[in-house]
Design a protein around this motif. Structure first.
Motif, PDB file in Angstrom:
ATOM      1  N   TRP A   1       0.828  -1.212   0.000  1.00  0.00           N
ATOM      2  CA  TRP A   1       0.000   0.000   0.000  1.00  0.00           C
ATOM      3  C   TRP A   1       0.862   1.262   0.000  1.00  0.00           C
ATOM      4  O   TRP A   1       0.474   2.278  -0.577  1.00  0.00           O
ATOM      5  N   THR A   2       2.033   1.199   0.619  1.00  0.00           N
ATOM      6  CA  THR A   2       2.939   2.354   0.621  1.00  0.00           C
ATOM      7  C   THR A   2       3.399   2.671  -0.796  1.00  0.00           C
ATOM      8  O   THR A   2       3.407   3.839  -1.215  1.00  0.00           O
ATOM      9  N   LEU A   3       3.771   1.641  -1.563  1.00  0.00           N
ATOM     10  CA  LEU A   3       4.162   1.861  -2.958  1.00  0.00           C
ATOM     11  C   LEU A   3       3.012   2.450  -3.765  1.00  0.00           C
ATOM     12  O   LEU A   3       3.196   3.382  -4.555  1.00  0.00           O
ATOM     13  N   LEU A   4       1.830   1.911  -3.560  1.00  0.00           N
ATOM     14  CA  LEU A   4       0.662   2.405  -4.282  1.00  0.00           C
ATOM     15  C   LEU A   4       0.371   3.862  -3.913  1.00  0.00           C
ATOM     16  O   LEU A   4       0.081   4.686  -4.786  1.00  0.00           O
TER      17      LEU A   4
ATOM     18  N   TYR B   1       2.162  11.033  -6.541  1.00  0.00           N
ATOM     19  CA  TYR B   1       2.968  11.532  -7.648  1.00  0.00           C
ATOM     20  C   TYR B   1       2.134  12.350  -8.631  1.00  0.00           C
ATOM     21  O   TYR B   1       2.580  13.365  -9.151  1.00  0.00           O
ATOM     22  N   SER B   2       0.900  11.905  -8.883  1.00  0.00           N
ATOM     23  CA  SER B   2       0.030  12.587  -9.842  1.00  0.00           C
ATOM     24  C   SER B   2      -1.419  12.209  -9.584  1.00  0.00           C
ATOM     25  O   SER B   2      -1.706  11.143  -9.069  1.00  0.00           O
ATOM     26  N   SER B   3      -2.315  13.081  -9.993  1.00  0.00           N
ATOM     27  CA  SER B   3      -3.741  12.752  -9.900  1.00  0.00           C
ATOM     28  C   SER B   3      -4.214  12.049 -11.173  1.00  0.00           C
ATOM     29  O   SER B   3      -5.337  11.561 -11.230  1.00  0.00           O
ATOM     30  N   GLU B   4      -3.373  11.983 -12.191  1.00  0.00           N
ATOM     31  CA  GLU B   4      -3.732  11.369 -13.471  1.00  0.00           C
ATOM     32  C   GLU B   4      -3.290   9.898 -13.449  1.00  0.00           C
ATOM     33  O   GLU B   4      -2.135   9.592 -13.168  1.00  0.00           O
ATOM     34  N   ILE B   5      -4.209   8.996 -13.735  1.00  0.00           N
ATOM     35  CA  ILE B   5      -3.975   7.560 -13.550  1.00  0.00           C
ATOM     36  C   ILE B   5      -2.821   7.016 -14.397  1.00  0.00           C
ATOM     37  O   ILE B   5      -2.051   6.194 -13.929  1.00  0.00           O
TER      38      ILE B   5
ATOM     39  N   GLN C   1       0.275   7.937 -12.660  1.00  0.00           N
ATOM     40  CA  GLN C   1       0.388   7.115 -11.452  1.00  0.00           C
ATOM     41  C   GLN C   1       0.912   5.730 -11.804  1.00  0.00           C
ATOM     42  O   GLN C   1       1.815   5.210 -11.143  1.00  0.00           O
ATOM     43  N   ASN C   2       0.338   5.135 -12.841  1.00  0.00           N
ATOM     44  CA  ASN C   2       0.767   3.795 -13.259  1.00  0.00           C
ATOM     45  C   ASN C   2       2.228   3.789 -13.698  1.00  0.00           C
ATOM     46  O   ASN C   2       2.972   2.864 -13.380  1.00  0.00           O
ATOM     47  N   ASN C   3       2.635   4.831 -14.438  1.00  0.00           N
ATOM     48  CA  ASN C   3       4.029   4.920 -14.875  1.00  0.00           C
ATOM     49  C   ASN C   3       4.970   5.061 -13.680  1.00  0.00           C
ATOM     50  O   ASN C   3       6.035   4.445 -13.645  1.00  0.00           O
ATOM     51  N   HIS C   4       4.560   5.858 -12.697  1.00  0.00           N
ATOM     52  CA  HIS C   4       5.398   6.029 -11.513  1.00  0.00           C
ATOM     53  C   HIS C   4       5.445   4.736 -10.701  1.00  0.00           C
ATOM     54  O   HIS C   4       6.513   4.363 -10.192  1.00  0.00           O
TER      55      HIS C   4
ATOM     56  N   TYR D   1      -7.338   1.544 -15.700  1.00  0.00           N
ATOM     57  CA  TYR D   1      -6.959   1.062 -14.366  1.00  0.00           C
ATOM     58  C   TYR D   1      -6.331  -0.318 -14.404  1.00  0.00           C
ATOM     59  O   TYR D   1      -5.576  -0.681 -13.509  1.00  0.00           O
ATOM     60  N   ALA D   2      -6.632  -1.085 -15.433  1.00  0.00           N
ATOM     61  CA  ALA D   2      -6.019  -2.408 -15.561  1.00  0.00           C
ATOM     62  C   ALA D   2      -4.512  -2.296 -15.729  1.00  0.00           C
ATOM     63  O   ALA D   2      -3.785  -3.242 -15.455  1.00  0.00           O
ATOM     64  N   GLY D   3      -4.030  -1.126 -16.129  1.00  0.00           N
ATOM     65  CA  GLY D   3      -2.599  -0.903 -16.302  1.00  0.00           C
ATOM     66  C   GLY D   3      -1.832  -0.756 -15.001  1.00  0.00           C
ATOM     67  O   GLY D   3      -0.620  -0.560 -15.016  1.00  0.00           O
ATOM     68  N   ILE D   4      -2.526  -0.840 -13.883  1.00  0.00           N
ATOM     69  CA  ILE D   4      -1.855  -0.684 -12.587  1.00  0.00           C
ATOM     70  C   ILE D   4      -0.853  -1.805 -12.332  1.00  0.00           C
ATOM     71  O   ILE D   4       0.181  -1.585 -11.715  1.00  0.00           O
ATOM     72  N   ASP D   5      -1.132  -3.000 -12.809  1.00  0.00           N
ATOM     73  CA  ASP D   5      -0.242  -4.136 -12.543  1.00  0.00           C
ATOM     74  C   ASP D   5       0.707  -4.327 -13.721  1.00  0.00           C
ATOM     75  O   ASP D   5       0.383  -4.984 -14.698  1.00  0.00           O
ATOM     76  N   ARG D   6       1.877  -3.749 -13.591  1.00  0.00           N
ATOM     77  CA  ARG D   6       2.901  -3.866 -14.631  1.00  0.00           C
ATOM     78  C   ARG D   6       4.040  -4.782 -14.184  1.00  0.00           C
ATOM     79  O   ARG D   6       5.143  -4.726 -14.716  1.00  0.00           O
TER      80      ARG D   6
END
Length: 175
Positions: A21-24, A30-34, A37-40, A128-133
């Protein structure tokens, strides 16, 4: 001795949930744009060891699975045409909201409707599916498939469980 070796190999394959959860949360700050966020988050995951990447992935999978049936989160809609193409993507959206909101939505699915503009969220769930890279990061780092590694871990855990059950049965049969 064999049991010690198996435990050493298997270890705990999940990441500590607080660390997850800390990483998330760091990616959310980092950004309000998803997409940013996913890239970070991908960048943060890239700094992890291969074992930690596997742990992050396993924790993500468990949290995803614990949300249960995706249709629970669409209870406001009677019309099936309003469901997105990939209904499970809503579970990634819920995870991306962070720990506090994840557990609130898990306990009370209607809570999700109070958190966001639901129509907008439904139209853009694929993002949002891009969250898991973790799969691409793991491959870049190790040149190996994360899926193959997790399948091997699952198989080792099954074999370990079978071994323990056989030992218990053997002990029960001893006079």
């Amino acid at each position: 001795m064999e049991e010690q070796n198996n435990n050493h190999v298997l270890g705990n394959t999940e990441m500590d949930e607080k660390e997850f959860w800390t990483l998330l949360e760091r990616s959310r700050r980092y950004s309000s744009e998803i997409n940013k966020q996913n890239n970070h988050l991908e960048s943060l995951i890239s700094d992890l060891s291969p074992k930690e990447i596997v742990g992050f992935n396993r924790t993500m999978e468990r949290l995803f699975d614990e949300l249960g049936d995706s249709s629970v989160y669409y209870n406001e809609f009677d019309d099936e045409d309003k469901y997105p193409e990939e209904p499970d993507h809503i579970k990634y959206l819920i995870i991306s909201l962070g720990e506090k909101h994840y557990y609130a939505v898990k306990q009370t699915p209607d809570y999700l409707f109070y958190l966001l503009d639901y129509d907008c969220g439904i139209d853009n769930l694929h993002i949002y599916a891009g969250i898991d890279r973790t799969h691409s990061v793991f491959y870049k780092k190790t040149n190996q498939s994360l899926r193959d590694i997790t399948l091997a871990i699952d198989r080792l855990e099954e074999l370990e469980q079978d071994h323990k059950e056989k030992q218990e049965q053997d002990q029960e049969l001893e006079p």
